[in-house]
Design an enzyme around this catalytic site. Sequence first.
Site, PDB file in Angstrom:
ATOM      1  N   VAL A  81       0.789  -1.122   0.140  1.00 24.91           N
ATOM      2  CA  VAL A  81       0.170   0.132   0.016  1.00 24.91           C
ATOM      3  C   VAL A  81       1.052   1.305  -0.074  1.00 24.91           C
ATOM      4  O   VAL A  81       1.953   1.193   0.404  1.00 24.91           O
ATOM      5  CB  VAL A  81      -0.800   0.019   1.170  1.00 24.91           C
ATOM      6  CG1 VAL A  81      -2.124  -1.049   1.119  1.00 24.91           C
ATOM      7  CG2 VAL A  81      -0.196  -0.262   2.448  1.00 24.91           C
ATOM      8  N   SER A  82       0.433   2.269  -0.651  1.00 28.18           N
ATOM      9  CA  SER A  82       1.203   3.539  -0.806  1.00 28.18           C
ATOM     10  C   SER A  82       1.189   4.517   0.395  1.00 28.18           C
ATOM     11  O   SER A  82       2.313   4.984   0.745  1.00 28.18           O
ATOM     12  CB  SER A  82       0.528   4.451  -2.021  1.00 28.18           C
ATOM     13  OG  SER A  82       0.436   3.596  -3.096  1.00 28.18           O
ATOM     14  N   THR A  83       0.467   4.231   1.451  1.00 23.81           N
ATOM     15  CA  THR A  83       0.578   5.042   2.698  1.00 23.81           C
ATOM     16  C   THR A  83       0.169   4.484   3.752  1.00 23.81           C
ATOM     17  O   THR A  83      -0.248   3.306   3.712  1.00 23.81           O
ATOM     18  CB  THR A  83      -0.559   6.221   2.587  1.00 23.81           C
ATOM     19  OG1 THR A  83      -1.965   5.715   2.536  1.00 23.81           O
ATOM     20  CG2 THR A  83      -0.381   7.236   1.143  1.00 23.81           C
ATOM     21  N   GLN A 128      -3.240   3.544   4.659  1.00 24.16           N
ATOM     22  CA  GLN A 128      -4.009   2.300   4.053  1.00 24.16           C
ATOM     23  C   GLN A 128      -3.640   0.889   4.792  1.00 24.16           C
ATOM     24  O   GLN A 128      -2.753   0.840   5.509  1.00 24.16           O
ATOM     25  CB  GLN A 128      -3.647   2.282   2.656  1.00 24.16           C
ATOM     26  CG  GLN A 128      -4.172   3.455   1.931  1.00 24.16           C
ATOM     27  CD  GLN A 128      -3.471   3.359   0.401  1.00 24.16           C
ATOM     28  OE1 GLN A 128      -2.327   3.439   0.205  1.00 24.16           O
ATOM     29  NE2 GLN A 128      -4.403   3.704  -0.373  1.00 24.16           N
TER      30      GLN A 128
END
Length: 206
Positions: free
Chosen positions: A9-11, A14
């Site tokens: 996940v990017s952040t 999340q």
Amino acid sequence: MKVAIYCRVSTESQSVDMQLSDLRTYAKQRGFEIYREYCDIGSGSKDSRPQLDALMDDARKGRVDIVLVWKFDRFARSTRHLINALHEFNHLGVDFISYTENVDTSSPTGKVLFTIISAMAEFERDLIKERVKAGLEHAKNKGIKLGRPLRMNESFIEWVRELRSEGLSIRAIAKRLNASPALVHKTLNKSQIEILNSQRLKEASG
């Protein structure tokens, strides 16, 4: 069959829970043994991904038979990275499954995909060789004495940097570019020195 599950996940806000749930269920349905789950959290497309690096290391050491991901863009840093990774998996005898895209390289259709990917990777290597060759010819036409170190032209340095950013080892880069590991190592050191000098010049002028 031992499967490596990779999620990302990017952040940090999340969660990989949904990806893990789908992939665990899929692995169970296929009768795969989960070797390990690799999850990178809060890593952008160009940031360091330690879990992806660990997965690739385990694949190279023959510890897994299959790499299972939720989606292409959860796995690859770029299209080029995806092509290079799939080509390497093919060479290692490791199958690749993307759950969302329904791509399974262990199937007949998937094997065709591997063939296409291998052809694209070969084409990429040929382009690199042509660029390096063109650089050598350019140097020769200028009357510069040719030798192995002169392969470190701008095109060569650019490709070494690109492949290194995609997580390839020095030996893997050397093999990909048909160069010696020592030359690749020297090129990377030269790149780092140039970056540091550039930063110092900016600081001094600021």
